[in-house]
Design a protein around this motif. Structure first.
Motif, PDB file in Angstrom:
ATOM      1  N   ARG A 123      54.272  22.893  40.537  1.00  0.00           N
ATOM      2  CA  ARG A 123      55.184  22.158  41.418  1.00  0.00           C
ATOM      3  C   ARG A 123      55.120  22.706  42.828  1.00  0.00           C
ATOM      4  O   ARG A 123      54.834  23.875  43.038  1.00  0.00           O
ATOM      5  CB  ARG A 123      56.616  22.242  40.888  1.00  0.00           C
ATOM      6  N   CYS A 124      55.403  21.810  43.771  1.00  0.00           N
ATOM      7  CA  CYS A 124      55.377  22.175  45.176  1.00  0.00           C
ATOM      8  C   CYS A 124      56.665  22.923  45.498  1.00  0.00           C
ATOM      9  O   CYS A 124      57.753  22.476  45.150  1.00  0.00           O
ATOM     10  CB  CYS A 124      55.268  20.898  45.990  1.00  0.00           C
ATOM     11  N   GLY A 125      56.538  24.073  46.163  1.00  0.00           N
ATOM     12  CA  GLY A 125      57.718  24.856  46.491  1.00  0.00           C
ATOM     13  C   GLY A 125      58.488  24.276  47.660  1.00  0.00           C
ATOM     14  O   GLY A 125      59.595  24.709  47.951  1.00  0.00           O
ATOM     15  N   ARG A 126      57.881  23.292  48.343  1.00  0.00           N
ATOM     16  CA  ARG A 126      58.557  22.734  49.522  1.00  0.00           C
ATOM     17  C   ARG A 126      59.414  21.541  49.170  1.00  0.00           C
ATOM     18  O   ARG A 126      60.553  21.436  49.594  1.00  0.00           O
ATOM     19  CB  ARG A 126      57.509  22.307  50.549  1.00  0.00           C
ATOM     20  N   CYS A 127      58.836  20.595  48.377  1.00  0.00           N
ATOM     21  CA  CYS A 127      59.600  19.377  48.094  1.00  0.00           C
ATOM     22  C   CYS A 127      59.922  19.252  46.615  1.00  0.00           C
ATOM     23  O   CYS A 127      60.664  18.359  46.224  1.00  0.00           O
ATOM     24  CB  CYS A 127      58.846  18.146  48.578  1.00  0.00           C
ATOM     25  N   GLY A 128      59.381  20.139  45.768  1.00  0.00           N
ATOM     26  CA  GLY A 128      59.717  20.101  44.357  1.00  0.00           C
ATOM     27  C   GLY A 128      58.940  19.089  43.550  1.00  0.00           C
ATOM     28  O   GLY A 128      59.138  18.963  42.353  1.00  0.00           O
ATOM     29  N   THR A 185      47.051  19.376  45.417  1.00  0.00           N
ATOM     30  CA  THR A 185      47.622  18.754  46.610  1.00  0.00           C
ATOM     31  C   THR A 185      48.947  18.086  46.275  1.00  0.00           C
ATOM     32  O   THR A 185      49.078  17.469  45.223  1.00  0.00           O
ATOM     33  CB  THR A 185      46.650  17.696  47.169  1.00  0.00           C
ATOM     34  N   CYS A 186      49.909  18.214  47.178  1.00  0.00           N
ATOM     35  CA  CYS A 186      51.183  17.513  47.044  1.00  0.00           C
ATOM     36  C   CYS A 186      51.064  16.235  47.848  1.00  0.00           C
ATOM     37  O   CYS A 186      51.231  16.238  49.057  1.00  0.00           O
ATOM     38  CB  CYS A 186      52.326  18.380  47.549  1.00  0.00           C
ATOM     39  N   MET A 187      50.734  15.140  47.161  1.00  0.00           N
ATOM     40  CA  MET A 187      50.357  13.910  47.848  1.00  0.00           C
ATOM     41  C   MET A 187      51.442  12.845  47.791  1.00  0.00           C
ATOM     42  O   MET A 187      51.312  11.812  48.413  1.00  0.00           O
ATOM     43  CB  MET A 187      49.109  13.310  47.183  1.00  0.00           C
ATOM     44  N   VAL A 229      50.267  15.314  54.499  1.00  0.00           N
ATOM     45  CA  VAL A 229      50.192  16.029  53.218  1.00  0.00           C
ATOM     46  C   VAL A 229      51.103  17.246  53.263  1.00  0.00           C
ATOM     47  O   VAL A 229      51.084  18.031  54.205  1.00  0.00           O
ATOM     48  CB  VAL A 229      48.738  16.461  52.936  1.00  0.00           C
ATOM     49  N   CYS A 230      51.936  17.365  52.224  1.00  0.00           N
ATOM     50  CA  CYS A 230      52.968  18.399  52.204  1.00  0.00           C
ATOM     51  C   CYS A 230      52.343  19.774  51.989  1.00  0.00           C
ATOM     52  O   CYS A 230      52.629  20.718  52.707  1.00  0.00           O
ATOM     53  CB  CYS A 230      53.925  18.044  51.080  1.00  0.00           C
ATOM     54  N   LEU A 231      51.469  19.882  50.996  1.00  0.00           N
ATOM     55  CA  LEU A 231      50.898  21.183  50.637  1.00  0.00           C
ATOM     56  C   LEU A 231      49.546  20.921  49.990  1.00  0.00           C
ATOM     57  O   LEU A 231      49.408  19.998  49.206  1.00  0.00           O
ATOM     58  CB  LEU A 231      51.825  21.873  49.634  1.00  0.00           C
TER      59      LEU A 231
HETATM   60 ZN   LIG Z   1      55.485  18.943  48.472  1.00  0.00          ZN
END
Ligand SMILES: [Zn+2]
Length: 622
Positions: free
Chosen positions: A249-254, A271-273, A283-285
């Motif tokens: 999971r992305c630590g920025r947006c979950g 990739t967090c797309m 792209v978030c991460l």
């Molecule tokens: Zn994200």
């Protein structure tokens, strides 16, 4: 005239009934039934007909309501039963009982066990097909009604079995409720919604004899829900080499990070797309995947290593249990075949020898049964040859040896990506990653199964030096080392010793890397050696390499200009014949112009004004 026994029964709803009255009134048609004759154009008759329609609709409603209430009451007692599902039969008391056939029970239990082992519906199906296991079906209708038949397994049947709470002993009613909003006119089977057991109108646990415990059933439901390919679920393990797909999971947006492969599936990126796909946001991460997979694998190995002895014993036990289970299953199959043959023989002997017509058919059936029995015996012999029930010492040694070398087992080509993903999912519930800005520092949070958490910090490979969090320190260290008069090779050695790392993390620094880094940054500066010899240069004289740097021009091009006579230069004897270029401000401006000049068709040459050097006022010129 329209004649009928009970006219208002023509219509199920008042709407239809009044439509009929309207039409009859327009065309002057009479209506008649056993009670009398009506004229829809007449006010009193019309009133009476309308009233009777209304009464009828009300009656229908009451009837339906009573019937439904009756069904509901029966269901609440857990007595409203339809057809028994696979593995159950309806007893003489009308209730469901476990199928008395041992092999049927074995197959039903096997379905759940294999699903828990394989972790996916498709894995279960593949296993059953690979081991030639058929599922027991007792048809609800037709000539063979209630008789046991063995069918090839299919996805839908298995899915129904896995989802059905009866196998955990529960009764449910209201599993497929009809939602009137989703119904389509004229299609009575539409509008059915599927409810999980907890949202069914009636759910009675411990109502039937069970094949598995309620806890096991719930964990299977959870597993099935996790395997769904929707945003909220993990998704089943897949063929891709990614270890953490579905868990990360992305630590920025979950949101979940998606794995992407490039090249021959060798280069993996997470990739967090989601935000990009949904709303065109940047792209978030995005980070390289291989280092993260390797890191998590190393953590898992560290956790598993102490348990390797237990693992080897457990593996041995599991293998032995599986073998003896197969043995039992084979005995059941053989018994069934033997019984079939004996039964056919009995039937054949029971018929009078003169009754040739029947005798011939029964003889054929007997032969068929004998052939079937022989076929089963041959298959069993093959099985015994391939997998003897007792483990050989060679197999036992192999298990012990393999379980001691966990990393080897992990990396072995026989271990599939799905196997590895399965292992990860057993030990880890979720992994969260957060990159510090754009740097190489990654905060990883490992959520271990069972509730523990660890939060290590990992260094990831990045594309550029500038992304490194140590970049300013790194540059100043290089500066310092250069001022100490070190060569690039020596600087590289120092940096490697001092725990600096190159952005891609693939190898260590070398002299070439330092040189390229500095020249790209325009930080090549006067070298220590040049500074020492600077006093041998005359006013407006510069070393060729310094001019090249100032003009951001490859040195080789400047050498060519020098050979063509486009610049004034001289060899400096004191500096071992190095080239010094003479260029005052005006000259340097001309060279800059020459550097920027773009040659274009139809004139492929540089203009003469730009290539002719200025005459040197005094001193030595070339
Ligand atoms: Zn994200």
């Amino acid at each position: 005239m329209i004649l009928g026994l009970e006219l208002s029964r023509l219509a199920r709803s008042n709407k239809d009934w009044h439509q009929l009255l309207e039409l009859c009134a327009i065309f002057g048609t009479l209506l008649a039934d056993a009670d009398g004759l009506y004229d829809p154009t007449d006010y009193n008759d019309r009133l009476l007909l309308g009233l009777r329609g209304m009464m009828n609709e009300a009656e229908l409603y009451i009837l339906k309501g009573r019937m439904h209430e009756g069904r509901r009451n029966k269901a609440k007692r857990g007595e409203l039963l339809n057809h028994p599902p696979m593995g159950y039969v309806r007893g003489s008391d009308g209730d469901y009982h476990l199928d008395p056939d041992e092999q049927v029970q074995w197959v039903v239990r096997l379905i759940f066990e294999v699903f828990e082992q394989q972790g996916s519906l498709h894995g279960l199906l593949r296993y059953l097909v690979a081991h030639d296991i058929r599922v027991p079906i007792r048809p609800h209708q037709g000539v063979n009604r209630g008789q046991l038949e063995w069918h090839r397994p299919n996805r839908m049947t298995l899915q129904n079995v896995l989802h059905h709470p009866i196998y955990a002993g529960a009764y449910r009613w209201g599993y497929r409720k009809i939602d009137p909003r989703k119904q389509q006119p004229g299609r009575p089977n539409t509008g059915k919604t599927v409810n999980p057991p907890a949202s069914c109108e009636v759910l009675i646990t411990d109502r039937f004899p069970a094949y598995l415990s309620w806890e096991r059933f719930e964990s299977i439901q959870q597993r099935l829900a996790n395997n769904r390919s929707i945003a909220q679920a993990q998704g089943a393990p897949r063929e891709g080499s990614s270890l953490l797909a579905g868990l990360l999971r992305c630590g920025r947006c979950g949101r979940r990070l998606a794995p992407a492969y490039s090249g021959k599936a060798t280069r993996l990126r997470y990739t967090c797309m989601r935000a990009t796909i949904d709303s065109g946001a940047p792209v978030c991460l995005s980070l390289s995947g291989a280092f993260l997979d390797d890191f998590v694998a190393a953590q898992l190995m560290a956790v598993l290593q102490p348990a390797s002895l237990e693992l080897s014993l457990a593996a041995e036990d599991a293998l032995r249990a599986e073998r003896s289970q197969w043995e039992r299953q084979w005995q059941q199959r053989l018994e069934r075949a033997r019984y079939g043959a004996e039964r056919a023989a009995r039937q054949y002997h029971a018929v009078e020898p003169e009754n040739r017509l029947v005798g011939r058919e029964l003889e054929r059936q007997w032969e068929e049964a004998l052939r079937q029995e022989q076929h089963e015996q041959e298959a069993y012999a093959r099985f015994c040859r391939d997998q003897p029930t007792e483990l050989t010492w060679r197999e036992r040694d192999a298990i012990r040896y393999l379980s001691q070398d966990l990393p080897g087992l992990w990396a072995a080509p026989e271990t599939s990506a799905q196997d590895r993903q399965e292992i990860v999912r057993l030990l880890l519930e979720q992994v969260t990653v957060e990159v510090q800005g754009d740097s190489e520092q990654v905060d990883v949070t490992l959520h271990w199964a069972g509730g523990g958490q660890s939060q290590p910090r990992v260094i990831r490979p990045v594309a550029r030096y500038e992304q490194l969090s140590t970049y300013p320190k790194f540059l100043s260290r290089i500066d310092q080392l250069r001022h100490d008069g070190r060569s690039f090779e020596q600087i590289a050695e120092h940096l490697n010793r001092e725990d600096f790392y190159p952005p891609k993390r693939t190898d260590q620094f070398n002299g070439g890397m330092i040189a390229r880094l500095l020249s790209r940054q325009g930080l090549h500066g006067p070298r220590p050696r040049a500074m020492v010899k600077a006093d041998v240069l005359e006013p407006h004289e510069y070393w060729l390499s310094d001019v090249a740097r100032e003009l951001t021009l490859p040195r080789i091009t400047l050498y060519k200009w020098q050979r063509l006579g486009w610049v004034r230069s001289r060899k400096v004897a004191e500096a071992l014949g190095r080239l010094a270029l003479w260029a005052d401000d005006e000259e340097r401006e001309r060279l800059r112009q020459l550097r920027l000049y773009k040659r274009q068709w139809p004139e492929p040459r540089y203009p003469v004004t730009l290539t002719t050097p200025k005459a040197r006022e005094e001193g030595k010129s070339r």
